[in-house]
Write a protein that holds these residues in place. Structure first.
Motif, PDB file in Angstrom:
ATOM      1  N   LEU A  23       0.867  -1.248  -0.210  1.00 16.37           N
ATOM      2  CA  LEU A  23      -0.061   0.016   0.005  1.00 16.37           C
ATOM      3  C   LEU A  23       0.773   1.170   0.069  1.00 16.37           C
ATOM      4  O   LEU A  23       0.587   2.245  -0.580  1.00 16.37           O
ATOM      5  CB  LEU A  23      -0.782  -0.087   1.349  1.00 16.37           C
ATOM      6  N   LEU A  24       2.136   1.287   0.825  1.00 15.20           N
ATOM      7  CA  LEU A  24       2.857   2.264   0.570  1.00 15.20           C
ATOM      8  C   LEU A  24       3.431   2.519  -0.581  1.00 15.20           C
ATOM      9  O   LEU A  24       3.385   3.768  -0.957  1.00 15.20           O
ATOM     10  CB  LEU A  24       4.098   2.002   1.726  1.00 15.20           C
ATOM     11  N   ARG A  25       3.814   1.678  -1.356  1.00  9.84           N
ATOM     12  CA  ARG A  25       4.459   1.790  -2.733  1.00  9.84           C
ATOM     13  C   ARG A  25       3.208   2.370  -3.653  1.00  9.84           C
ATOM     14  O   ARG A  25       3.690   3.151  -4.451  1.00  9.84           O
ATOM     15  CB  ARG A  25       4.923   0.267  -2.984  1.00  9.84           C
ATOM     16  N   LEU A  26       2.233   1.905  -3.584  1.00  6.83           N
ATOM     17  CA  LEU A  26       1.052   2.472  -4.283  1.00  6.83           C
ATOM     18  C   LEU A  26       1.007   4.045  -4.185  1.00  6.83           C
ATOM     19  O   LEU A  26       0.857   4.813  -4.896  1.00  6.83           O
ATOM     20  CB  LEU A  26      -0.254   1.771  -4.044  1.00  6.83           C
ATOM     21  N   ILE A  27       0.995   4.425  -2.845  1.00 14.05           N
ATOM     22  CA  ILE A  27       0.861   5.738  -2.549  1.00 14.05           C
ATOM     23  C   ILE A  27       1.856   6.286  -2.998  1.00 14.05           C
ATOM     24  O   ILE A  27       1.674   7.638  -3.406  1.00 14.05           O
ATOM     25  CB  ILE A  27       0.457   5.895  -1.094  1.00 14.05           C
ATOM     26  N   ARG A  28       3.276   5.742  -2.805  1.00 17.58           N
ATOM     27  CA  ARG A  28       4.236   6.546  -3.320  1.00 17.58           C
ATOM     28  C   ARG A  28       4.376   6.840  -4.756  1.00 17.58           C
ATOM     29  O   ARG A  28       4.590   7.999  -5.195  1.00 17.58           O
ATOM     30  CB  ARG A  28       5.648   6.068  -2.817  1.00 17.58           C
ATOM     31  N   ASP A  29       3.746   5.945  -5.486  1.00 19.69           N
ATOM     32  CA  ASP A  29       3.804   5.807  -7.032  1.00 19.69           C
ATOM     33  C   ASP A  29       2.738   7.049  -7.273  1.00 19.69           C
ATOM     34  O   ASP A  29       3.050   7.719  -8.408  1.00 19.69           O
ATOM     35  CB  ASP A  29       3.209   4.540  -7.432  1.00 19.69           C
ATOM     36  N   GLN A  30       1.575   6.999  -6.533  1.00 20.56           N
ATOM     37  CA  GLN A  30       0.702   8.098  -6.936  1.00 20.56           C
ATOM     38  C   GLN A  30       1.387   9.686  -6.739  1.00 20.56           C
ATOM     39  O   GLN A  30       0.609  10.687  -7.185  1.00 20.56           O
ATOM     40  CB  GLN A  30      -0.571   8.264  -6.207  1.00 20.56           C
TER      41      GLN A  30
END
Length: 68
Positions: A23-30
């Motif tokens: 989830l953290l990777r997803l948010i960082r990608d955004q």
């Protein structure tokens, strides 16, 4: 803080630890800035025999005959 952010915060707190990293990777990608796309003109280089310029029309006509 908005209601949606509060809900997100609450839901993240309830996640098991092993689900936090994806989830953290997803948010960082955004949050990453999109790459800048530049519209540059096409520039081509060509190495050819000296008479290439003189034969260019002939070559183009031959290519037109081979088009789909």
């Amino acid at each position: 803080m908005s209601v949606m952010r509060e809900e997100l915060d609450h839901l993240v707190d309830r996640l098991p630890e092993e689900k936090v990293a994806p989830l953290l990777r997803l948010i960082r990608d955004q949050l990453e800035e999109a790459p800048v796309v530049r519209s540059l003109p096409f520039i081509g280089l060509l190495e050819a025999e000296p008479d290439f310029a003189e034969r260019s029309e002939e070559i183009l006509r031959a290519e037109d005959n081979h088009s789909f």
